[in-house]
Design an enzyme around this catalytic site. Sequence first.
Site, PDB file in Angstrom:
ATOM      1  N   HIS A   1      21.023 -36.860  -6.233  1.00  0.00           N
ATOM      2  CA  HIS A   1      20.384 -37.347  -5.005  1.00  0.00           C
ATOM      3  C   HIS A   1      18.863 -37.181  -5.046  1.00  0.00           C
ATOM      4  CE1 HIS A   1      24.216 -38.131  -3.136  1.00  0.00           C
ATOM      5  NE2 HIS A   1      24.618 -36.915  -3.461  1.00  0.00           N
TER       6      HIS A   1
ATOM      7  N   LYS B   1       6.676  -4.328  -4.049  1.00  0.00           N
ATOM      8  CA  LYS B   1       8.100  -3.981  -4.035  1.00  0.00           C
ATOM      9  C   LYS B   1       8.695  -4.171  -2.650  1.00  0.00           C
ATOM     10  CE  LYS B   1      12.066  -2.603  -5.508  1.00  0.00           C
ATOM     11  NZ  LYS B   1      12.887  -3.693  -6.110  1.00  0.00           N
TER      12      LYS B   1
ATOM     13  N   CYS C   1       0.835  -1.209   0.000  1.00  0.00           N
ATOM     14  CA  CYS C   1       0.000   0.000   0.000  1.00  0.00           C
ATOM     15  C   CYS C   1       0.869   1.258   0.000  1.00  0.00           C
ATOM     16  CB  CYS C   1      -0.863   0.035   1.241  1.00  0.00           C
ATOM     17  SG  CYS C   1      -1.822  -1.445   1.492  1.00  0.00           S
TER      18      CYS C   1
ATOM     19  N   TRP D   1      -3.334  -2.555  -1.294  1.00  0.00           N
ATOM     20  CA  TRP D   1      -2.995  -3.942  -1.637  1.00  0.00           C
ATOM     21  C   TRP D   1      -3.786  -4.775  -0.640  1.00  0.00           C
ATOM     22  CZ3 TRP D   1      -0.079  -8.187   0.339  1.00  0.00           C
ATOM     23  CH2 TRP D   1       0.437  -9.056  -0.638  1.00  0.00           C
TER      24      TRP D   1
ATOM     25  N   ASN E   1      -1.653   2.169   5.963  1.00  0.00           N
ATOM     26  CA  ASN E   1      -0.830   1.020   5.563  1.00  0.00           C
ATOM     27  C   ASN E   1      -0.575   0.194   6.818  1.00  0.00           C
ATOM     28  OD1 ASN E   1      -0.641   2.198   3.089  1.00  0.00           O
ATOM     29  ND2 ASN E   1       1.529   2.738   3.241  1.00  0.00           N
TER      30      ASN E   1
HETATM   31  C1  AGP Z   1      13.392  -9.485  -5.370  1.00  0.00           C
HETATM   32  O1  AGP Z   1      13.362  -9.606  -6.746  1.00  0.00           O
HETATM   33  C2  AGP Z   1      12.087  -9.631  -4.717  1.00  0.00           C
HETATM   34  N1  AGP Z   1      11.144  -8.680  -5.175  1.00  0.00           N
HETATM   35  C3  AGP Z   1      12.086  -9.822  -3.213  1.00  0.00           C
HETATM   36  O2  AGP Z   1      12.550 -11.107  -2.970  1.00  0.00           O
HETATM   37  C4  AGP Z   1      12.889  -8.809  -2.365  1.00  0.00           C
HETATM   38  O3  AGP Z   1      14.255  -8.969  -2.602  1.00  0.00           O
HETATM   39  C5  AGP Z   1      12.561  -9.041  -0.874  1.00  0.00           C
HETATM   40  O4  AGP Z   1      11.188  -8.848  -0.651  1.00  0.00           O
HETATM   41  C6  AGP Z   1      13.380  -8.164   0.049  1.00  0.00           C
HETATM   42  O5  AGP Z   1      13.180  -6.807  -0.207  1.00  0.00           O
HETATM   43  P1  AGP Z   1      14.135  -5.730   0.444  1.00  0.00           P
HETATM   44  O6  AGP Z   1      15.491  -5.904  -0.159  1.00  0.00           O
HETATM   45  O7  AGP Z   1      13.524  -4.412   0.119  1.00  0.00           O
HETATM   46  O8  AGP Z   1      14.168  -5.990   1.925  1.00  0.00           O
END
Ligand code: AGP
Length: 608
Positions: free
Chosen positions: A506, A603, A2, A74, A100
Site C-alpha cells: 500500500h 537513559k 542529568c 544534559w 535536574n
Molecule cells: C529504549 O531502547 C529507549 N532508550 C527508550 O525508547 C525507552 O524505552 C523509553 O524512553 C522509555 O523508558 P522507560 O522504560 O524507562 O520509561
Amino acid sequence: MCGIVAYIGPKDATAFLLEGLARLEYRGYDSAGVAVTGKSGGLKVCKAKGRVADLAAAVPARFKGTTGIGHTRWATHGEPSDANAHPHTDNAGNIAVVHNGIIENAEELRARLTADGAVFHSETDTEVLAHLVAAHTGEDTELEEAVRAALKHVVGTYGIAVVDARRPDRIVVARNGSPIVLGLGEKEMFAASDVSALVRYTRQVVHLEDGELAVVRADGFRTFTEDARTVTRQPSTVDWEVGAFDTGGYEHYLLKEIHEQPAAVERTLSGRLDERFATAHLGGLNLDARELREIRRVKILGCGSAYYAGEMGAQLIEELARIPAHSEPASEFRYRNPVIEADTLYVAVSQSGETYDTLAAVQEIKRKGGRVLGVVNTVGSAIARECDGGIYLHAGPEISVASTKAFTSTVIAFALLALHFGRIHDLSPADGRRIVGALKALPGHIRQILEQQDAIAKLAAEYADNAGMMFIGRVRGYPVAREGAQKLKEISYVHAEAYPASELKHGPLALISPELPTVALVPDDELLDKNLTTLGEIKARSGRVLAIAHREPDAKLADHCIVVPKSEPELDPLLLNIPLQLLAYHAAVALGRDVDKPRNLAKSVTVE
Ligand code: AGP
C-alpha cells in the site's frame, strides 16, 4: 538525563562525587561539575564540558571538603559549556545548587533577580535557583528554610541539592517531578537522583515524594513538605548487586545486558508460575479475581521501547484472555484529554519508573478516578509508587541507554498477566499448561539464540553498510519489527523503518531496491504463507531479505536467515526479537558508534 550526587560525612566528598557521577554517566550528559565545602569554610567549585574524566582531570589537588554536591548536565537551556555546567552559585559564592528538571518561569525570575542586583554567569534556568536561595537567606535563616521559601516562587520540575559554605553541616535536597533518593550510611549520608550512584556505599535508601524537601546531615535527615510539615519516611533496601553496575568483562553494558536475558527472564518468572492451576501468581496486582472479571478493556501506556513492549503485551492479553487491549504512547495519551473508563484497566510500562510522560499519564488517569497498574523495573520509582499495584520485572539494573533485558522482561510480565487474566476468563487448563511450559522453556531458547552471536555479528557488519533498512512483521510480528527498527536506529544511527508486512504493497513497496534491505519476521504460524508471499514481492523488486524465522525459507525468498527456536505462537515474538538486538548491537560496533551512550539520547527522559 542529568544526574545529581551529594555527600556529607567525615570523608573527602570529592572522591565520592566523582565516582558517583561516573556511575550516572549512562544516563547521558554533556558536562559535569562538583562543589565542596567543609569546616574550614569557603566553597570550591569545579566544572568542565565533556566527560566526568575531563572533570576529574580538572579538579585541583587541594579540592577537599566533607560536604559536596555534583552534577552531570544534559543541556536544555544554553549550550554545553563550562559556564552552563552545574553547580551554579550566588553572587557571594556561598550557595551552590545542582538541578535536574526545568524551571518554567526562569526568565521572569532572572529579570526580577537581576533588577535586585544578581549577576548571572550562565544561560541556564538553574542559576536562578542559586540567586533565589541567596535572596531568602539571612543571618538567622536556616538553609532549609531559605530553600523552601525560594521554591515557593518556582514553577516547573526539579530535583535539587543545595549547599551553603556558611552551613557546611547540611545539604538541602528537594523533589518535584525529578527523582531524589537519600542513601543512609554510618555517620555519613548520601543523596542522588538514581540509586545506581549509591549502591556501592549503602543499600538503605529513602525516596523523596514530589513536593518534599529534606535536610541531610552526616548523622541523619529530616523530611518535610513545602508547607513545612515534617513527614516520616521509612528507609527501604535496594536489592541490586554492586556487580550489576559493572560491565562484567563484556565490551559494553549493552552486550552484557543482552546476555543477561536468560537470567533476567528466570527472575521475572520466579515464584509466579502456578503449575497446579496452570496460571500465574501476581501478588502485587492488588485486584482479586472478581475485580479482574469486571475489567472489559486494557489500555497500556509507555514510551519508546516500553510502548512497543506494551504492543506485544496487548497482543498477549487479547489472545490469551480475549479482552480488548491496546498500547498507546504515554507521551500522546497525556495530551489528548483521554476518556477514562471505570471498567478499563490501565497499565503503565517503564523500565526506569521515572519517565516523565508516563508518570504524567498515570497522574492524569488517577486524577480522573482510573485504576492503574505499573509494569516497572526500578523498585520504589516514581511510577511504581504512583500506581495502585503492579508487577516488578526484577530484571536487574539496565545501564545501557538501549533497552534489551528490561524489554524482554516486560513482555514476560505481560505474558504472566495475560495468563492470569486468561485463566480467570476462558483459557482452558490445557492451554494454561501449554503457556506455563513455554514460559519455563524461554531462558533455554534465548541461550540458543545468543549462541549464534558470531554469525549474527557477520550479518550485521554486512547490512550496516546500507543507508537504511526496512523491518516488516505481520500481526504478532509487527511490534517485533517496530522494536527491531527502534534498536537499530537508536544505537547505529542507520535509518530504519518498520511496517506491517500487509501494508507494504500500500505504499512502502516503492522504496524497495537493492539499496534498502528488509529484515522480515517470518514465524512458522498460521500466517506463514502470507509472509512468504510478501518476501516474494520484495525479491521481485530486487530487494535483499534477511529473514528471522523458525526454518530457513526457500533461497529464492531470502538472502540470509537467522533461525530461532520455536516456542508457542503467542510467545514467539519475544524470541524473534532477540536476534534483532544482536543485529543492532553489532551494526553499531561495526560503525564505531558509542553503543551504550548513543548521541542525543538519555537513559530515562525525566523532562517533558
Ligand atoms: C529504549 O531502547 C529507549 N532508550 C527508550 O525508547 C525507552 O524505552 C523509553 O524512553 C522509555 O523508558 P522507560 O522504560 O524507562 O520509561
